[in-house]
Each structure stands twice: as C-alpha cells, then as structure tokens.
Design a protein around this motif. Structure first.
Motif, short mmCIF file in Angstrom:
data_model
loop_
_atom_site.label_atom_id
_atom_site.label_comp_id
_atom_site.label_asym_id
_atom_site.label_seq_id
_atom_site.Cartn_x
_atom_site.Cartn_y
_atom_site.Cartn_z
N GLN A 191 0.81 -1.22 0.00
CA GLN A 191 0.00 0.00 0.00
C GLN A 191 0.84 1.27 0.00
O GLN A 191 0.35 2.35 -0.34
N VAL A 192 2.11 1.17 0.38
CA VAL A 192 2.95 2.36 0.50
C VAL A 192 3.37 2.83 -0.89
O VAL A 192 3.92 2.06 -1.68
N ARG A 193 3.10 4.09 -1.20
CA ARG A 193 3.41 4.64 -2.51
C ARG A 193 4.65 5.53 -2.50
O ARG A 193 5.38 5.58 -3.48
N ALA A 194 4.86 6.27 -1.42
CA ALA A 194 5.99 7.19 -1.39
C ALA A 194 6.28 7.58 0.06
O ALA A 194 5.50 7.27 0.98
N GLU A 195 7.42 8.24 0.27
CA GLU A 195 7.79 8.79 1.56
C GLU A 195 8.11 10.27 1.41
O GLU A 195 8.63 10.70 0.37
N ALA A 196 7.78 11.04 2.44
CA ALA A 196 8.10 12.46 2.44
C ALA A 196 9.56 12.65 2.84
O ALA A 196 10.05 12.01 3.78
N LEU A 197 10.25 13.52 2.11
CA LEU A 197 11.66 13.78 2.40
C LEU A 197 11.79 14.51 3.73
O LEU A 197 11.11 15.51 3.98
N GLN A 198 12.68 13.99 4.59
CA GLN A 198 12.95 14.62 5.87
C GLN A 198 14.42 14.97 5.98
O GLN A 198 15.28 14.17 5.61
N VAL A 199 14.72 16.15 6.49
CA VAL A 199 16.08 16.59 6.75
C VAL A 199 16.19 16.92 8.23
O VAL A 199 15.47 17.79 8.73
N ASN A 200 17.06 16.17 8.92
CA ASN A 200 17.19 16.33 10.37
C ASN A 200 15.84 16.16 11.07
O ASN A 200 15.47 16.94 11.96
N ASP A 201 15.08 15.16 10.60
CA ASP A 201 13.77 14.81 11.17
C ASP A 201 12.69 15.86 10.90
O ASP A 201 11.62 15.82 11.52
N TYR A 202 12.95 16.80 10.01
CA TYR A 202 11.94 17.78 9.62
C TYR A 202 11.51 17.51 8.18
O TYR A 202 12.35 17.36 7.29
N VAL A 203 10.19 17.46 7.96
CA VAL A 203 9.67 17.25 6.61
C VAL A 203 9.88 18.51 5.78
O VAL A 203 9.57 19.63 6.22
N VAL A 204 10.44 18.34 4.57
CA VAL A 204 10.65 19.46 3.66
C VAL A 204 9.31 19.79 3.00
O VAL A 204 8.74 18.98 2.26
N THR A 205 8.79 20.99 3.29
CA THR A 205 7.46 21.36 2.80
C THR A 205 7.54 22.49 1.76
O THR A 205 8.53 23.22 1.68
N ILE A 206 6.45 22.61 0.98
CA ILE A 206 6.31 23.67 -0.03
C ILE A 206 5.01 24.39 0.29
O ILE A 206 3.92 23.88 0.00
N PRO A 207 5.09 25.57 0.92
CA PRO A 207 3.86 26.26 1.36
C PRO A 207 2.89 26.52 0.22
O PRO A 207 3.28 26.92 -0.88
#
Length: 387
Positions: free
Chosen positions: A117-133
């Motif tokens: 069921q897993v399609r993808a993972e969110a990129l994390q840098v130093n345990d923080y998710v890289v977001t696009i506001p």
C-alpha cells in the motif's frame, strides 16, 4: 544573457518540472517529486494545503518508525491516498497516525498498512519534513477552475464524459505546460525594429514549438497507458456454505472469473497482467489488444481456509505498441517505469522528426507588414517537401 533572463529561464524550467511531476504523479496514483495534503491531520508538521517533497517507495528503501509515508488507504475517509506518520512497525504491517490526530488510523476502521500500500515517503532533513507552502492550495484552485470550465463546456456542447474533470484537467495542465515550456525557451520573443518603416519581426523558436508539442503528445500518450491501468481488486468470500455467487467459495476452494482487457484507442496496446500475492492466477499474463478491441482472459481465485472476506489483487500494465511486443516485455521485466520511459522517448522522437520534416529547423520569422507572405511562403515550402 542577463541575470534576469537567466533567472526567468531557470524559473520556467523549475515550473515545468513541478507541473510535470504533478501530472505524472496524478496519473500514476503516486506522488512524483512533490505531493500535497488537503486536510489538517498532519499539522503542525505539514499544514493543510501545503506540499512536500516526495520520494517514490522503490527509491526510499525500507519503511521505518518515524517515516512520513503516502499510502493507499482501504477504509480511512473512504479510501485513497493518505499522508501519515509511521508510529509503530509490526511483523504484519505498520501503525500510522496523523501528527495532528489524537488516535492512530488503526484505532479506527483502517487495518495495518502493508508494504504493497505504500506509494511514497516524504523527504525529511534532520527529522523535519521538507514542505512547499500553499502548493496544494494552488493546485486545488486550478482544479476548481478546470472543473467549472469543464461543466460549462459539457453543458454547452453536450460533450459529457469526453470532458470528465480528471481528463479535462489533465488536458489543461498539459496545454499550460507546453505554453510554459515555450515561454521558458524564448518562443514568441520580438526582435527590435531596425528599418525606417519600423517593421516588427516576431520570432517563433522552432525547437521550442516542436518540443512543446512533443511534451503534450507524450503526456497524452502516458495518460492513455496509465489511466486505464492499475491494480484490480477481487473480494472472495471463504464460506463453508457458499452463496450462489462465483466469488463465494468453500474454504480452500477455487473459482474462475472472466477478466476483460479493453482498448478504447486506435493504437494497439500491449497489456501485462501480474498477480499480486498468493491465491490468484491468470491464464494469459501477456495480451496484445488491437485498437477498439477487447480480449478476455480467465482469472483463478483461491479461497483461504480462514472464513471471511479476503482480497486478491491483479496488477495491469499497459503500453502503446510503438515497439515490438517482445521488446516491451523485456523492458517491463527490467522495470515497468523503464518500459514507460522508453516508449515515451520513442513517441517524442517521432513527434520531433515529424515536426522537422514539416517545418524544418529554422526559426519562424513573421514581419508585421509582410506576415501573410512570409507564412504562405513557409507553408508552400513545407508542403513542397511532400510533393
């Protein structure tokens, strides 16, 4: 080239990549490069309407506790893609939870999440998710406008299903992508007038124009291969007293179900059927379907000894037959994405060759006072190549 022009081209290229990744991700049902959330269940990590950088599961590696994954939910919110964090790893699956939710998904109706069921993972840098506001907010607004235009056209011209919101939105994005690519490449830029008559010369970059058309054709071709494909699910009931239904079987028994492979297009389609997991087999795993034709194969389902409703899955892959079926089969055996990529490259190459054959390789120059003559001469010259 000035710094401003360079920055504009870079911004155009980035926009093309982002839009292309959104289109392909939507078609594949898997976030490619970027994804976004539409609820507040992951706040404050990912705000509602924000995007994130996604890594397709084949590249992300094993799922670990703390990973933010995109998975295909069975029951949660009616099913569909869900972005939540893995809070526990068990032998038979993963326990998931939105960072903003007080309970796990499995405290509700959702069963343990499996690797399939897993399609993808969110990129994390130093345990923080890289977001696009605001990425998801913008995409949602565009989708709303596309839906409004689609409804207007459908009611005005009676187009019905031919302009479904998904398909029409895809066409709008594809056309927009072509325009962005043309603008980023400098197409349509005017040349400063130099004669005393102040004639203005408009230059259409021929390679940008051909490339833009190739992008749209490749997107449409990819849609024709990906949209009808996917994983088909069969629910089989294991019951000692089976009902009068082919999908109701005694424990340990088997049943056969016909499976139709349709091709609504005009180009022959190479279809590959792959059973996912145990308890399912298909008579013809590799089928070539002609344009406007249908092929039927037989799927055999086995009911487990455990009583209850069980699910069997069959993956369907479709490829336009622009290469010999044996070559497509070999590419697919390496990886399905490789087969799609090679076919798209072949289609793009054919479009470019056709464009060069018709229009040549020189930029189109149109002058304001003699545009009619310039265009007509270019048209006659192009047609002359075929006579």
């Amino acid at each position: 080239m000035s710094l401003r022009e360079t920055g504009g081209k870079v911004a155009g290229i980035v926009l093309v990549v982002v839009v292309l990744s959104l289109v392909i991700g939507h078609l594949l049902g898997t976030p490619i490069l970027v994804g976004y959330v539409t609820s507040d269940s992951m706040e404050p990590t990912i705000d509602q309407g924000d995007g994130f950088v996604s890594i397709p599961q084949p590249l992300a590696g094993d799922v670990e506790e703390g990973d933010v994954i995109v998975y295909d939910a069975r029951e949660l919110d009616g099913g569909g893609l869900t972005t939540h964090r893995v809070v526990e790893v068990r032998e038979d699956g993963y326990v998931t939870k939105g960072d903003g939710n007080p309970f796990t998904d499995q405290d509700g109706p959702e069963p343990l999440v499996t690797d399939e069921q897993v399609r993808a993972e969110a990129l994390q840098v130093n345990d923080y998710v890289v977001t696009i506001p605001y990425l998801g907010t913008v995409v949602g607004a565009i989708g709303g406008v596309a839906g409004t235009i689609q409804s207007t056209l459908a009611s005005t011209f009676g187009l019905g299903a031919a302009t479904s919101p998904g398909g029409f939105g895809f066409l709008l994005i594809a056309a927009g992508l072509a325009l962005v690519a043309l603008a980023a490449s400098g197409g349509g830029r005017g040349v400063r007038p130099s004669s005393r008559h102040r004639d203005r010369e408009e230059v259409i970059k021929i390679w940008a124009a051909i490339g833009s058309v190739a992008v749209v054709v490749v997107l449409l071709a990819t849609a024709s291969m990906v949209l009808p494909a996917g994983v088909q699910e069969f629910g089989i009931a294991s019951d000692p007293d089976p009902a009068d239904d082919p999908l109701s079987v005694e424990p340990g028994g088997t049943t056969e179900v016909e499976y139709d492979v349709n091709n609504a297009g005009v180009v022959p389609m190479v279809t590959i059927l792959e059973p996912r997991g145990d308890g399912i087999a298909v008579a013809d795993e590799r089928v070539t379907v002609g344009g406007g034709d249908t092929r039927t194969t037989t799927t055999t389902l086995e009911a487990p000894e455990e009583r209850g409703l069980h699910f069997r899955h069959l993956a369907e892959h479709r490829y336009l037959m622009v290469l010999p079926p044996g070559v497509i089969h070999a590419l697919h055996d390496v990886h399905p994405m490789l087969a799609l990529l090679v076919i798209d490259l072949v289609i793009a190459g054919l479009v470019v060759l056709a464009g060069v054959a018709v229009l040549g390789t020189d930029d189109l120059r149109i002058r304001s006072r003699s545009s009619d003559r310039s265009v007509s001469e270019r048209f006659r010259r192009a047609v002359g190549r075929w006579l």
